[in-house]
Design a protein around this motif. Structure first.
Motif, PDB file in Angstrom:
ATOM      1  N   LEU A  62     -11.721   8.199  42.570  1.00  9.99           N
ATOM      2  CA  LEU A  62     -10.619   7.049  42.517  1.00  9.99           C
ATOM      3  C   LEU A  62     -10.931   6.163  43.744  1.00  9.99           C
ATOM      4  CD1 LEU A  62      -6.979   8.002  41.668  1.00  9.99           C
ATOM      5  CD2 LEU A  62      -7.561   6.227  43.275  1.00  9.99           C
ATOM      6  N   PHE A  63     -10.800   4.707  43.269  1.00  6.54           N
ATOM      7  CA  PHE A  63     -10.656   4.040  44.525  1.00  6.54           C
ATOM      8  C   PHE A  63      -9.279   3.404  45.058  1.00  6.54           C
ATOM      9  CE2 PHE A  63     -15.238   4.095  43.279  1.00  6.54           C
ATOM     10  CZ  PHE A  63     -15.804   4.289  44.296  1.00  6.54           C
ATOM     11  N   CYS A  64      -9.236   2.905  46.070  1.00  7.28           N
ATOM     12  CA  CYS A  64      -7.759   2.355  46.705  1.00  7.28           C
ATOM     13  C   CYS A  64      -7.944   1.076  47.235  1.00  7.28           C
ATOM     14  CB  CYS A  64      -7.125   3.077  47.440  1.00  7.28           C
ATOM     15  SG  CYS A  64      -5.486   2.647  47.977  1.00  7.28           S
ATOM     16  N   ASN A  65      -7.390  -0.094  46.725  1.00  9.72           N
ATOM     17  CA  ASN A  65      -7.809  -1.564  47.322  1.00  9.72           C
ATOM     18  C   ASN A  65      -6.518  -1.788  47.986  1.00  9.72           C
ATOM     19  OD1 ASN A  65      -8.364  -4.019  47.951  1.00  9.72           O
ATOM     20  ND2 ASN A  65      -8.693  -4.888  45.750  1.00  9.72           N
ATOM     21  N   THR A  66      -6.516  -1.902  49.325  1.00 17.28           N
ATOM     22  CA  THR A  66      -5.245  -2.115  50.212  1.00 17.28           C
ATOM     23  C   THR A  66      -5.218  -3.896  50.230  1.00 17.28           C
ATOM     24  OG1 THR A  66      -6.355  -1.899  52.156  1.00 17.28           O
ATOM     25  CG2 THR A  66      -5.092   0.038  51.159  1.00 17.28           C
ATOM     26  N   GLU A  67      -5.955  -4.714  49.578  1.00 15.43           N
ATOM     27  CA  GLU A  67      -6.057  -6.167  49.967  1.00 15.43           C
ATOM     28  C   GLU A  67      -4.758  -6.668  49.225  1.00 15.43           C
ATOM     29  OE1 GLU A  67      -6.183 -10.164  48.758  1.00 15.43           O
ATOM     30  OE2 GLU A  67      -6.700  -8.514  47.392  1.00 15.43           O
ATOM     31  N   GLY A  68      -4.046  -7.445  49.812  1.00 23.43           N
ATOM     32  CA  GLY A  68      -2.967  -8.280  49.328  1.00 23.43           C
ATOM     33  C   GLY A  68      -1.678  -7.581  49.566  1.00 23.43           C
ATOM     34  N   GLY A  69      -1.400  -6.692  50.496  1.00 20.11           N
ATOM     35  CA  GLY A  69      -0.052  -5.929  50.773  1.00 20.11           C
ATOM     36  C   GLY A  69       0.251  -4.794  49.781  1.00 20.11           C
ATOM     37  N   GLU A  70      -0.615  -4.340  49.050  1.00 18.44           N
ATOM     38  CA  GLU A  70      -0.208  -2.999  48.355  1.00 18.44           C
ATOM     39  C   GLU A  70      -1.521  -2.122  48.338  1.00 18.44           C
ATOM     40  OE1 GLU A  70       0.499  -4.385  44.501  1.00 18.44           O
ATOM     41  OE2 GLU A  70      -1.636  -5.179  44.071  1.00 18.44           O
ATOM     42  N   ALA A  71      -1.263  -0.919  47.929  1.00 14.70           N
ATOM     43  CA  ALA A  71      -2.358  -0.012  47.724  1.00 14.70           C
ATOM     44  C   ALA A  71      -2.568   0.232  46.299  1.00 14.70           C
ATOM     45  CB  ALA A  71      -2.115   1.410  48.483  1.00 14.70           C
ATOM     46  N   TYR A  72      -3.601  -0.384  45.773  1.00  9.86           N
ATOM     47  CA  TYR A  72      -3.663  -0.676  44.354  1.00  9.86           C
ATOM     48  C   TYR A  72      -4.950   0.476  43.816  1.00  9.86           C
ATOM     49  CZ  TYR A  72      -4.756  -2.590  39.677  1.00  9.86           C
ATOM     50  OH  TYR A  72      -5.043  -2.983  38.667  1.00  9.86           O
ATOM     51  N   LEU A  73      -4.627   1.366  42.834  1.00 10.92           N
ATOM     52  CA  LEU A  73      -5.630   2.313  42.409  1.00 10.92           C
ATOM     53  C   LEU A  73      -6.216   1.865  41.389  1.00 10.92           C
ATOM     54  CD1 LEU A  73      -3.145   5.741  42.715  1.00 10.92           C
ATOM     55  CD2 LEU A  73      -4.438   4.181  44.729  1.00 10.92           C
ATOM     56  N   CYS A  74      -7.550   2.173  41.398  1.00  6.50           N
ATOM     57  CA  CYS A  74      -8.467   1.622  40.413  1.00  6.50           C
ATOM     58  C   CYS A  74      -9.751   2.377  40.249  1.00  6.50           C
ATOM     59  CB  CYS A  74      -8.766   0.378  40.508  1.00  6.50           C
ATOM     60  SG  CYS A  74      -9.705  -0.182  42.238  1.00  6.50           S
ATOM     61  N   ASP A  75     -10.295   2.153  39.024  1.00  9.32           N
ATOM     62  CA  ASP A  75     -11.528   2.931  38.778  1.00  9.32           C
ATOM     63  C   ASP A  75     -11.423   4.309  38.709  1.00  9.32           C
ATOM     64  OD1 ASP A  75     -14.095   2.048  37.786  1.00  9.32           O
ATOM     65  OD2 ASP A  75     -14.889   3.236  39.335  1.00  9.32           O
ATOM     66  N   PHE A  76     -10.439   4.891  38.185  1.00  7.82           N
ATOM     67  CA  PHE A  76     -10.070   6.616  38.395  1.00  7.82           C
ATOM     68  C   PHE A  76     -10.675   7.075  37.257  1.00  7.82           C
ATOM     69  CE2 PHE A  76      -6.006   9.412  37.610  1.00  7.82           C
ATOM     70  CZ  PHE A  76      -7.121  10.667  38.164  1.00  7.82           C
ATOM     71  N   CYS A  77     -11.578   7.763  37.289  1.00 10.08           N
ATOM     72  CA  CYS A  77     -12.194   8.510  36.244  1.00 10.08           C
ATOM     73  C   CYS A  77     -12.560  10.162  36.438  1.00 10.08           C
ATOM     74  CB  CYS A  77     -13.579   7.907  35.799  1.00 10.08           C
ATOM     75  SG  CYS A  77     -14.661   7.926  37.233  1.00 10.08           S
ATOM     76  N   VAL A  78     -12.657  10.953  35.508  1.00  9.45           N
ATOM     77  CA  VAL A  78     -12.888  12.254  35.268  1.00  9.45           C
ATOM     78  C   VAL A  78     -14.168  12.482  34.327  1.00  9.45           C
ATOM     79  CG1 VAL A  78     -12.322  14.583  34.861  1.00  9.45           C
ATOM     80  CG2 VAL A  78     -10.920  12.781  36.059  1.00  9.45           C
ATOM     81  N   GLU A  79     -15.107  13.276  34.518  1.00  8.76           N
ATOM     82  CA  GLU A  79     -16.549  13.599  33.907  1.00  8.76           C
ATOM     83  C   GLU A  79     -15.643  13.873  32.532  1.00  8.76           C
ATOM     84  OE1 GLU A  79     -19.870  16.793  33.623  1.00  8.76           O
ATOM     85  OE2 GLU A  79     -19.099  16.326  35.499  1.00  8.76           O
ATOM     86  N   PRO A  80     -16.001  13.320  31.535  1.00 10.71           N
ATOM     87  CA  PRO A  80     -15.496  13.245  30.156  1.00 10.71           C
ATOM     88  C   PRO A  80     -15.459  14.815  29.258  1.00 10.71           C
ATOM     89  CG  PRO A  80     -16.876  11.357  30.286  1.00 10.71           C
ATOM     90  CD  PRO A  80     -17.136  11.983  31.203  1.00 10.71           C
ATOM     91  N   ALA A  81     -16.457  15.430  29.854  1.00 14.92           N
ATOM     92  CA  ALA A  81     -16.425  17.127  29.350  1.00 14.92           C
ATOM     93  C   ALA A  81     -15.491  17.806  29.855  1.00 14.92           C
ATOM     94  CB  ALA A  81     -18.124  17.520  29.543  1.00 14.92           C
ATOM     95  N   LEU A  82     -14.821  17.427  30.883  1.00 21.81           N
ATOM     96  CA  LEU A  82     -14.188  18.246  31.798  1.00 21.81           C
ATOM     97  C   LEU A  82     -12.715  17.621  31.756  1.00 21.81           C
ATOM     98  CD1 LEU A  82     -16.034  18.886  35.032  1.00 21.81           C
ATOM     99  CD2 LEU A  82     -16.072  20.152  33.049  1.00 21.81           C
ATOM    100  N   GLN A  83     -12.344  16.710  30.799  1.00 14.98           N
ATOM    101  CA  GLN A  83     -11.047  16.070  30.862  1.00 14.98           C
ATOM    102  C   GLN A  83     -10.198  16.971  30.059  1.00 14.98           C
ATOM    103  OE1 GLN A  83     -11.318  12.034  29.096  1.00 14.98           O
ATOM    104  NE2 GLN A  83     -12.501  11.491  30.766  1.00 14.98           N
ATOM    105  N   GLY A  84      -8.718  16.764  30.289  1.00 11.37           N
ATOM    106  CA  GLY A  84      -7.719  18.008  29.585  1.00 11.37           C
ATOM    107  C   GLY A  84      -7.675  19.343  30.285  1.00 11.37           C
ATOM    108  N   ARG A  85      -8.059  19.183  31.372  1.00 14.48           N
ATOM    109  CA  ARG A  85      -8.319  20.622  32.251  1.00 14.48           C
ATOM    110  C   ARG A  85      -7.312  20.446  33.426  1.00 14.48           C
ATOM    111  NH1 ARG A  85     -14.373  22.876  31.734  1.00 14.48           N
ATOM    112  NH2 ARG A  85     -14.707  22.536  29.543  1.00 14.48           N
TER     113      ARG A  85
END
Length: 285
Positions: A207-230
């Motif tokens: 997960l990435f966090c961008n603090t530009e612009g006066g906020e902590a914006y979370l983006c590109d959050f991903c989990v290995e597809p085969a392990l999702q739902g656990r």
């Protein structure tokens, strides 16, 4: 109207844009704030800020966010008392010429339904609804989310770039080269911090966090597809939220596709609340 276009804003220009944004927000209470950095754009040499002036005062602004080589997102503001006089049309014409110079084939107009003025502008273009997203903000008064798995969270470093790009490509269905280029842009941006999560020694999400612009914006959050739902996604989000809460008092925000019920449920369970809705309207160039 005199206008300028640039790929990087001065501190004075950023201040002018924020002031114009708040003037427009008082007229129509939208929730999003425009990003004032072009560091995450695919073409770093492309002009992505278009500013229109009446005398010394900023009257209109248009920005381009370009996550890949084919498409760009358009956001614009015009001072309420100066609308319907061709200012947006002039800025968009300049932006379109720049996009076509780089071979960009389509745009997504970013529009919050609360902005009736923007809806009227869109009626003039051959657009079709592409998708809807919700802006969500973390409620710091909520009980902290608790990880359900013993993950190890660590800073995302360049040594992990191949694995992070692999995860991103698998999770979002992007081409490997595009995912690698995107992650490289995250590493190159000073305001972006990345977090990688390991399970049994293996990197299984990030997960990435961008603090530009006066906020902590979370983006590109991903989990290995085969392990999702656990419970891995919930655990990563809980660990990152705990760290970001300690490191900054900035509002913590993210965006999620309106039809992604699983992600909406996860974010809500972890303390996020919807604050705005945005429709994206696509137009071919």
């Amino acid at each position: 109207m005199k206008w300028i276009q640039t790929r990087a804003l001065t501190a004075r220009q950023q201040e002018q844009i924020r002031s114009l944004q708040e003037t427009c927000r008082r007229a129509e209470p939208f929730g999003h704030s425009v990003f004032l950095s072009g560091e995450l754009n695919h073409f770093g040499e492309m002009d992505c800020f278009f500013l229109g002036y009446e005398g010394q005062a900023l009257a209109a602004v248009l920005t381009l966010f370009q996550p890949d080589a084919r498409e760009a997102e358009v956001t614009a503001f015009v001072r309420p008392d100066l609308r319907r006089q061709g200012r947006f049309t002039a800025l968009f014409a300049a932006a379109r010429a720049e996009l076509e110079r780089f071979g960009v084939s389509s745009v997504l107009f970013f529009h919050e339904p609360v902005c009736a003025s923007g809806g009227e502008v869109l009626k003039r273009f051959p657009v079709e609804r592409h998708h809807t997203e919700y802006l969500m903000e973390y409620d710091r008064t909520a009980a902290p989310a608790v990880p359900v798995l013993p993950l190890e969270l660590e800073p995302a470093t360049r040594e992990l770039l191949p694995r992070l790009a692999e995860l991103s490509a698998a999770a979002f269905g992007d081409a490997a080269a595009d995912s690698r280029e995107k992650v490289e842009r995250f590493f190159a941006a000073p305001a972006v911090n990345g977090y990688a999560a390991r399970l049994d020694g293996r990197v299984v999400g990030h997960l990435f966090c961008n603090t530009e612009g006066g906020e902590a914006y979370l983006c590109d959050f991903c989990v290995e597809p085969a392990l999702q739902g656990r419970g891995i996604g919930r655990s990563i989000l809980a660990l990152v939220l705990a760290r970001v809460r300690r490191e900054t008092e900035l509002p913590i925000r993210l965006e999620v596709d309106a039809v992604n019920d699983r992600a909406l449920g996860l974010y809500t369970a972890c303390g996020f609340r919807e604050t705005a809705r945005c429709d994206y309207w696509r137009m071919a160039l």
